[in-house]
Design a protein around this motif. Structure first.
Motif, PDB file in Angstrom:
ATOM      1  N   THR A  60       0.934  -1.156   0.155  1.00  0.00           N
ATOM      2  CA  THR A  60       0.151   0.057   0.043  1.00  0.00           C
ATOM      3  C   THR A  60       0.924   1.265   0.220  1.00  0.00           C
ATOM      4  N   ILE A  61       2.097   1.358   0.732  1.00  0.00           N
ATOM      5  CA  ILE A  61       3.076   2.459   0.806  1.00  0.00           C
ATOM      6  C   ILE A  61       3.579   2.627  -0.758  1.00  0.00           C
ATOM      7  N   LEU A  62       4.081   1.383  -1.251  1.00  0.00           N
ATOM      8  CA  LEU A  62       4.302   1.549  -2.509  1.00  0.00           C
ATOM      9  C   LEU A  62       3.413   2.078  -3.620  1.00  0.00           C
ATOM     10  N   LEU A  63       2.032   1.760  -3.297  1.00  0.00           N
ATOM     11  CA  LEU A  63       1.253   2.295  -4.270  1.00  0.00           C
ATOM     12  C   LEU A  63       1.001   3.552  -4.150  1.00  0.00           C
ATOM     13  N   PHE A  64       0.854   4.065  -2.929  1.00  0.00           N
ATOM     14  CA  PHE A  64       0.801   5.759  -2.634  1.00  0.00           C
ATOM     15  C   PHE A  64       1.883   6.501  -3.056  1.00  0.00           C
ATOM     16  N   GLY A  65       3.311   5.586  -2.799  1.00  0.00           N
ATOM     17  CA  GLY A  65       4.262   6.310  -3.255  1.00  0.00           C
ATOM     18  C   GLY A  65       4.495   6.617  -4.541  1.00  0.00           C
ATOM     19  N   GLY A  66       3.784   5.625  -5.689  1.00  0.00           N
ATOM     20  CA  GLY A  66       3.834   5.791  -6.957  1.00  0.00           C
ATOM     21  C   GLY A  66       2.879   7.020  -7.232  1.00  0.00           C
ATOM     22  N   VAL A  67       1.910   6.980  -6.482  1.00  0.00           N
ATOM     23  CA  VAL A  67       0.804   8.120  -6.621  1.00  0.00           C
ATOM     24  C   VAL A  67       1.538   9.372  -6.562  1.00  0.00           C
ATOM     25  N   THR A  68       2.237   9.412  -5.233  1.00  0.00           N
ATOM     26  CA  THR A  68       2.995  10.748  -5.041  1.00  0.00           C
ATOM     27  C   THR A  68       3.921  11.363  -6.207  1.00  0.00           C
ATOM     28  N   PHE A  69       4.602  10.200  -6.455  1.00  0.00           N
ATOM     29  CA  PHE A  69       5.850  10.454  -7.571  1.00  0.00           C
ATOM     30  C   PHE A  69       5.247  11.051  -8.842  1.00  0.00           C
ATOM     31  N   LEU A  70       3.916  10.407  -9.221  1.00  0.00           N
ATOM     32  CA  LEU A  70       3.103  10.908 -10.546  1.00  0.00           C
ATOM     33  C   LEU A  70       2.926  12.400 -10.291  1.00  0.00           C
ATOM     34  N   SER A  71       2.322  12.802  -9.195  1.00  0.00           N
ATOM     35  CA  SER A  71       1.647  14.219  -9.086  1.00  0.00           C
ATOM     36  C   SER A  71       3.061  15.163  -8.833  1.00  0.00           C
ATOM     37  N   TYR A  72       4.226  14.674  -8.289  1.00  0.00           N
ATOM     38  CA  TYR A  72       5.132  15.471  -8.228  1.00  0.00           C
ATOM     39  C   TYR A  72       6.171  15.636  -9.298  1.00  0.00           C
TER      40      TYR A  72
END
Length: 469
Positions: A60-72
């Motif tokens: 779940t942390i990795l998924l949210f990290g990917g989301v954060t990476f895409l946004s920033y």
């Protein structure tokens, strides 16, 4: 971790709907759908407990990290920054709690309340930031739309302005051309009007001449007749003198004297008629002079009548005169006022003659048959007394014709307007008469009763002319 995965799925869907479209659109679309599918799979695995909690937490942390990476890091998804920024504290507290719980459950139990409180406030923070950002985005979107609308309106206005400038230029050129054409046409109309006015004057002069020729025949006939009689009387006088009958000779001499007086009277009458013709035909200086309106009206009434008789042998009408003998002399241009009288009286005789011709053409029983209808024109003068500056002379010219219809009564003084048959009028007579009376400071008006049917009694037209002293 169900809520956290739901949040990741929500953010991924938000990024998919609000991304900047580029050439890599299909690749990013595929990647985002994989991420959303991964989130859904993690939720399913957590519900079914197929994987340990620690593994699910890390995924779940990795998924949210990917989301954060895409946004920033990815420019196409920069609109998701504010959303990730808002939810980041909550996700950090949630992930930290799950990791501590997996490593040291006993220690986590002692501080669980703190994590719950912190998570609650972090969630409230995320919701407030999201709501505020949403309102700002709406406001910015409205401003953007307004700016686009203003820009569009400006472009439209510029386009319309350019089109209007082209139209104004074209219209100005067209108006300039029309103005030049109108000026040319006006110049030609003025020239034509001058010619028509002169033609109208010549026409009235022709009618006057015909009337004079007809009327002058009367005094000439008297002169010829009395001359012949006087010649016979002189022969009788000679015979009586030869016989020595002085008394009879004196009686014959008295008759000869009376005849010579009558010859002189009718000779003077012919002289007056000729002088009137010369005065009317002369252009003149337009200078006003004192004139007797009664004499002028009498003369032109007779001249009009005899002129029409000379032109049309079948014409027959009666005319009456009712003159105010107390009428003072009026300061006028006699030739012009005479032309007014001639025009109006001619029209009056024409109206009477036209009615009689129509009565003859009409079949059936009529109360006012051609035998009982007598065309009549009446000329009346009257002195309207008052203060010297207000005293006026009134001349009325009446006929018992068919009258003037109400719908054309206001047009009769307009140039070139005529109700006569083609070739019988130029339409300038009354227009010139109106101008002449106005130039004298007077007024001319018309009163008319139109016949409901051709044999109705009490119909006709009256022209009222008033001239200041």
């Amino acid at each position: 971790m169900i809520l956290e995965n739901i949040i990741s799925i929500f953010i991924l869907n938000y990024l998919r709907k609000n991304r900047e479209i580029t050439v890599d659109f299909l690749n990013w679309e595929k990647l985002l759908r994989i991420g959303m599918g991964t989130g859904a799979a993690l939720i399913f695995l957590e519900i079914t407990h197929f994987l340990p909690v620690l593994v699910l937490t890390i995924l779940t942390i990795l998924l949210f990290g990917g989301v954060t990476f895409l946004s920033y890091k990815v420019p196409e998804f920069s609109k998701g920054k504010s959303l990730v920024y808002a939810i980041l504290p909550f996700m950090a507290i949630s992930f930290s709690g799950q990791l501590i719980k997996s490593v040291g459950p006993g220690f986590y139990d002692s501080i669980e309340n703190y994590f719950e409180i912190a998570g609650f406030f972090a969630l409230m923070w995320a919701l407030s930031i999201w709501w505020s950002g949403r309102r700002q985005r709406k406001a910015l979107e409205i401003e953007r739309l307004k700016a686009i609308e203003k820009e569009r309106e400006f472009e439209i206005s510029q386009k319309i302005k350019a089109e209007l400038e082209i139209q104004v230029t074209a219209r100005t050129a067209e108006l300039t051309r029309q103005k030049e054409e109108l000026e040319k046409t006006l110049s030609e109309l003025k020239s034509t009007q001058s010619q028509l006015i002169q033609a109208e004057k010549m026409a009235s002069l022709g009618e006057l001449t015909a009337g004079i020729a007809h009327e002058i025949q009367n005094p000439l006939n008297f002169v010829n007749n009395f001359s012949e009689v006087s010649e016979e009387l002189l022969q009788e006088l000679k015979d009586e003198l030869d016989k020595g009958d002085v008394a009879e000779a004196k009686a014959i001499s008295d008759d000869i004297i009376q005849n010579l007086k009558k010859i002189h009277h009718h000779g003077k009458r012919a002289d007056t008629i000729v002088k009137g013709m010369l005065q009317h035909s002369r252009t003149g200086s337009g200078q006003k002079e004192l004139a007797d309106i009664n004499e002028l009206a009498d003369e032109f009434l007779r001249l009009s009548y005899h002129g029409l008789r000379a032109k049309d042998k079948t014409f027959n009408a009666d005319f009456k005169m009712d003159f105010d003998q107390s009428l003072p002399q009026v300061n006028i241009v006699p030739q012009d006022i005479g032309r007014v009288f001639l025009n109006v009286i001619n029209n009056a005789f024409y109206a009477c003659s036209d009615r009689k011709k129509r009565l003859k053409d009409q079949a059936g029983n009529m109360n006012d048959s051609p035998e009982t209808y007598q065309p009549t024109v009446t000329v009346t003068t009257k002195y309207l007394t008052g203060k010297q500056s207000k005293s006026r002379v009134q001349i009325t010219i009446s006929d018992n014709g068919l009258g003037i219809p109400a719908d054309i009564k206001d047009k009769i003084f307009q140039p070139f307007f005529t109700t006569k048959h083609t070739g019988q009028g130029t339409g300038l007579g009354l227009s010139l008469s109106y101008d002449i009376i106005k130039a004298h400071g007077g007024e001319i008006k018309v009163i008319s009763k139109t016949a409901g049917n051709i044999d109705e009694k009490g119909t006709g037209t009256t022209f009222v002319i008033e001239l200041p002293l």
